[in-house]
Design an enzyme around this catalytic site. Structure first.
Site, PDB file in Angstrom:
ATOM      1  N   GLU A  23      55.815  52.330  23.668  1.00 49.71           N
ATOM      2  CA  GLU A  23      54.979  53.461  23.212  1.00 49.71           C
ATOM      3  C   GLU A  23      54.615  53.284  21.730  1.00 49.71           C
ATOM      4  O   GLU A  23      53.505  53.597  21.314  1.00 49.71           O
ATOM      5  CB  GLU A  23      55.709  54.795  23.419  1.00 49.71           C
ATOM      6  CG  GLU A  23      55.965  55.137  24.867  1.00 49.71           C
ATOM      7  CD  GLU A  23      54.696  55.177  25.720  1.00 49.71           C
ATOM      8  OE1 GLU A  23      53.650  55.614  25.221  1.00 49.71           O
ATOM      9  OE2 GLU A  23      54.762  54.750  26.886  1.00 49.71           O
TER      10      GLU A  23
ATOM     11  N   TRP B 208      51.730  51.289  21.759  1.00 50.62           N
ATOM     12  CA  TRP B 208      50.456  51.987  22.037  1.00 50.62           C
ATOM     13  C   TRP B 208      49.835  52.448  20.719  1.00 50.62           C
ATOM     14  O   TRP B 208      48.634  52.427  20.529  1.00 50.62           O
ATOM     15  CB  TRP B 208      50.674  53.207  22.952  1.00 50.62           C
ATOM     16  CG  TRP B 208      50.491  52.893  24.401  1.00 50.62           C
ATOM     17  CD1 TRP B 208      51.481  52.772  25.338  1.00 50.62           C
ATOM     18  CD2 TRP B 208      49.248  52.671  25.107  1.00 50.62           C
ATOM     19  NE1 TRP B 208      50.929  52.477  26.571  1.00 50.62           N
ATOM     20  CE2 TRP B 208      49.567  52.417  26.454  1.00 50.62           C
ATOM     21  CE3 TRP B 208      47.908  52.650  24.730  1.00 50.62           C
ATOM     22  CZ2 TRP B 208      48.592  52.151  27.425  1.00 50.62           C
ATOM     23  CZ3 TRP B 208      46.934  52.391  25.693  1.00 50.62           C
ATOM     24  CH2 TRP B 208      47.272  52.148  27.024  1.00 50.62           C
TER      25      TRP B 208
ATOM     26  N   TRP C   8      27.171  66.362  29.967  1.00 47.40           N
ATOM     27  CA  TRP C   8      28.151  67.315  29.408  1.00 47.40           C
ATOM     28  C   TRP C   8      27.558  68.716  29.408  1.00 47.40           C
ATOM     29  O   TRP C   8      26.358  68.892  29.219  1.00 47.40           O
ATOM     30  CB  TRP C   8      28.507  66.934  27.961  1.00 47.40           C
ATOM     31  CG  TRP C   8      29.112  65.574  27.824  1.00 47.40           C
ATOM     32  CD1 TRP C   8      28.525  64.474  27.266  1.00 47.40           C
ATOM     33  CD2 TRP C   8      30.403  65.155  28.261  1.00 47.40           C
ATOM     34  NE1 TRP C   8      29.373  63.396  27.330  1.00 47.40           N
ATOM     35  CE2 TRP C   8      30.535  63.785  27.929  1.00 47.40           C
ATOM     36  CE3 TRP C   8      31.472  65.785  28.899  1.00 47.40           C
ATOM     37  CZ2 TRP C   8      31.673  63.045  28.211  1.00 47.40           C
ATOM     38  CZ3 TRP C   8      32.612  65.051  29.173  1.00 47.40           C
ATOM     39  CH2 TRP C   8      32.709  63.697  28.838  1.00 47.40           C
TER      40      TRP C   8
ATOM     41  N   ASN D   1      53.162  64.734  25.281  1.00 42.05           N
ATOM     42  CA  ASN D   1      52.139  63.763  25.695  1.00 42.05           C
ATOM     43  C   ASN D   1      51.594  64.007  27.101  1.00 42.05           C
ATOM     44  O   ASN D   1      50.389  63.950  27.322  1.00 42.05           O
ATOM     45  CB  ASN D   1      52.701  62.341  25.593  1.00 42.05           C
ATOM     46  CG  ASN D   1      51.683  61.310  26.033  1.00 42.05           C
ATOM     47  OD1 ASN D   1      50.617  61.197  25.445  1.00 42.05           O
ATOM     48  ND2 ASN D   1      51.988  60.586  27.114  1.00 42.05           N
TER      49      ASN D   1
ATOM     50  N   TRP E 120      34.407  65.120  25.093  1.00 40.06           N
ATOM     51  CA  TRP E 120      35.735  64.835  24.534  1.00 40.06           C
ATOM     52  C   TRP E 120      35.775  65.050  23.026  1.00 40.06           C
ATOM     53  O   TRP E 120      36.837  65.310  22.457  1.00 40.06           O
ATOM     54  CB  TRP E 120      36.216  63.432  24.918  1.00 40.06           C
ATOM     55  CG  TRP E 120      35.381  62.271  24.442  1.00 40.06           C
ATOM     56  CD1 TRP E 120      34.433  61.599  25.142  1.00 40.06           C
ATOM     57  CD2 TRP E 120      35.425  61.626  23.151  1.00 40.06           C
ATOM     58  NE1 TRP E 120      33.887  60.590  24.389  1.00 40.06           N
ATOM     59  CE2 TRP E 120      34.472  60.575  23.156  1.00 40.06           C
ATOM     60  CE3 TRP E 120      36.183  61.819  22.003  1.00 40.06           C
ATOM     61  CZ2 TRP E 120      34.256  59.740  22.062  1.00 40.06           C
ATOM     62  CZ3 TRP E 120      35.964  60.988  20.899  1.00 40.06           C
ATOM     63  CH2 TRP E 120      35.010  59.974  20.934  1.00 40.06           C
TER      64      TRP E 120
ATOM     65  N   TRP F  11      41.751  60.530  23.539  1.00 44.90           N
ATOM     66  CA  TRP F  11      40.636  61.275  24.158  1.00 44.90           C
ATOM     67  C   TRP F  11      39.729  60.353  24.955  1.00 44.90           C
ATOM     68  O   TRP F  11      39.300  60.691  26.058  1.00 44.90           O
ATOM     69  CB  TRP F  11      39.856  62.060  23.091  1.00 44.90           C
ATOM     70  CG  TRP F  11      40.545  63.351  22.813  1.00 44.90           C
ATOM     71  CD1 TRP F  11      41.421  63.620  21.800  1.00 44.90           C
ATOM     72  CD2 TRP F  11      40.492  64.547  23.614  1.00 44.90           C
ATOM     73  NE1 TRP F  11      41.911  64.895  21.913  1.00 44.90           N
ATOM     74  CE2 TRP F  11      41.350  65.490  23.004  1.00 44.90           C
ATOM     75  CE3 TRP F  11      39.809  64.909  24.766  1.00 44.90           C
ATOM     76  CZ2 TRP F  11      41.532  66.774  23.526  1.00 44.90           C
ATOM     77  CZ3 TRP F  11      39.989  66.188  25.287  1.00 44.90           C
ATOM     78  CH2 TRP F  11      40.839  67.096  24.669  1.00 44.90           C
TER      79      TRP F  11
END
Ligand code: FAD
Length: 474
Positions: A268, A271, A299, A334, A352, A375
């Site tokens: 992680e 990440w 959208w 998360n 987003w 996002w």
């Protein structure tokens, strides 16, 4: 010789290469500069929750260092002025990777060097610089798994300690942090942050040690459970550089326990490295879809739905609990970030970027690289993103990851007496179950603002436009 150490997202003393080098060479003048985003071309400035953190973190650093010159304005103007005023021979800092910071820092470095000042930058916020991890062909990675494999083939250097000797130089008086009004007042919406966090280097190390002792075991299997305490909550400390990823890496490995949980936890941290790698190599991702096909997505524009989402009043308890946890503590687990973000983008079909902006304003760990990557991942428009057609069902996600409803009951107390079987879908509960729990839909708790099945269908229809755009590009 006096060296100015320009603190930015490295608000710590240990394992701080710029400070370490400067202290070894002579007197140090520690400086922090608060920049006004619109004046310096920062299109994605941090918001209120981050300002709360910054205030406390600067206070902690000033106390730990024994002094910190705090100035406000354009660093491109301020740093050369402080050099002239103090006669400093060098300016050192640790690197940042936001596009505007990269540009600003190169301008500053070139300017100082042309004035004969020793301007140097160091690696402190990442395990490896974005250009140190490369594909076999020599370019940046676009997919996480091979990035993580490549990272593991490298050896992470041991962290530096704190400088053995730190002599502070005298410099300008600087400003009083209180005058910057980083803390909210009228109303003080951050009241509950105090109990949740301890900004500063000491708080960061306490948090890491507590996590290693109490949370690491079973991290792999329980990190998705927002009702349990199996995540580290190190993200704001990492964002502000109160702890370095190298320190986390080596402390965790040194423990030499729970090997599979350790591997998962460090993956992680990787990440975070990957997000920074992407932002550095593709600096347009904060404002553009990584996959341009998503430019064709239809959208919606609906301020009422956006506000219902922001306030945690969507009628879907796991989403509402997450959005309220965020508002009250500046943090969201998360797994719930993924569910709440997916709800905004797919169920409500709002761009987003609305979500990115809200998170940036309200998260204490708001971080351009991680936030944008998160996002775009959820939206399906990002590098190595979740496939768009995988649409989280907030009811089944809730039941799976908050099986007893503990998390929902904590953040949506108006549902606390509802039986667990109904907790993630109160609108499906029979009238007598609602009455028994004192829940009046539309009064004590919102009715769902969209129907899940209809929203899912509309989202998938919207995705057809993306596919059509991709086909016509091919
Ligand atoms: P842990 O599980 O304890 O993980 C340890 C550390 O690894 C974290 O502190 C973080 O630095 C890093 N990490 C973990 N997961 C991720 C991830 N998916 N992406 C990148 N780094 C990760 N993280 C931020 O730090 N700032 C943000 O602004 C941010 N915005 C996000 C927005 C969305 C829509 C999503 C889905 C995720 C976002 N994340 C962000 C990533 C992740 O949710 C948080 O890093 C994590 O929840 C922080 O909690 P923790 O420290 O307890 O995590």
């Amino acid at each position: 010789m006096t060296t100015i150490v320009w603190f930015r997202q490295d608000l710590r003393i240990a394992d701080n290469p710029a400070l370490f080098e400067a202290a070894a060479e002579g007197e140090v003048l520690p400086v922090f500069i608060l920049e006004d985003a619109d004046r310096v071309g920062d299109t994605h400035p941090l918001g209120g929750a981050s300002h709360w953190w910054l205030h406390h973190s600067l206070e902690a650093l000033r106390g730990d260092l024994g002094g910190l010159v705090c100035l406000r304005g354009d660093a491109r103007v301020i740093l050369p002025a402080v050099v002239r005023e103090t006669g400093a021979g060098a300016v050192y800092w640790n690197r940042c990777y936001e596009p505007h910071a990269v540009e600003r820092d190169s301008t500053i470095k070139a300017g100082l060097k042309s004035d004969g000042i020793d301007a140097r930058s160091f690696k402190a916020s990442l395990l490896f610089e974005p250009w140190e991890v490369e594909t076999k062909a020599g370019g940046p990675f676009k997919v996480y798994s091979p990035f993580w494999r490549a990272l593991q083939e490298k050896s992470v250097p041991e962290p530096l300690g704190a400088p053995e000797r730190l002599e502070l130089a005298s410099g300008p008086a600087g400003e009083d942090i209180d005058d910057w009004e980083l803390l909210p007042s009228r109303p003080n919406w951050a009241r509950e942050f105090e109990a949740a966090w301890q900004p500063g280097e000491r708080g960061a190390m306490n948090r890491l040690r507590k996590f290693l002792k109490e949370g690491l075991e079973n991290y792999g299997s329980l990190r998705d459970r927002p009702d349990l305490a199996n995540v580290s909550r190190l993200s704001p400390h990492l964002h502000f550089g109160e702890i370095s990823p190298r320190q986390i890496w080596h402390e965790t490995k040194r423990l030499n326990e729970h090997p599979s949980d350790t591997g998962k936890f460090l993956s992680e941290i990787a990440w975070r490295e990957f997000s920074h790698h992407l932002l550095y190599h593709f600096p347009e991702i904060p404002s553009k879809n990584w996959k341009p096909g998503f430019d064709a997505y239809p959208w919606r524009d609906c301020p009422e739905d956006l506000e219902a989402w922001q306030r945690g009043q969507t009628g879907y308890p796991i989403v509402d609990a997450g959005m309220r946890e965020l508002w009250r503590t500046g943090y969201m687990h998360n797994r719930v970030r993924m569910i709440a973000a997916s709800f905004l983008v797919k169920h409500l079909r709002l761009h987003w970027q609305h979500g990115e902006a809200w998170f940036r304003d309200t998260l204490v760990d708001a971080d351009l690289a991680n936030n944008v990557a998160g996002w775009q991942w959820v939206a399906g428009s990002g590098a190595d993103a979740a496939p768009y057609f995988r649409i989280f069902n907030p009811m089944t996600q809730g039941a799976k990851f908050d099986p007893d409803g503990t998390y929902v009951r904590k953040w949506c107390p108006e549902l606390k007496d509802l039986e667990t079987v109904h907790i993630h879908a109160p609108f499906l509960a029979p009238d007598d179950a609602l009455a028994k729990a004192g829940v009046k839909l539309g009064q004590t708790y919102s009715k769902p603002i969209v129907d899940h099945a209809a929203a899912r269908k509309a989202a998938l229809e919207g995705y057809e436009e993306v596919k059509r755009a991709n086909d016509s590009d091919a």
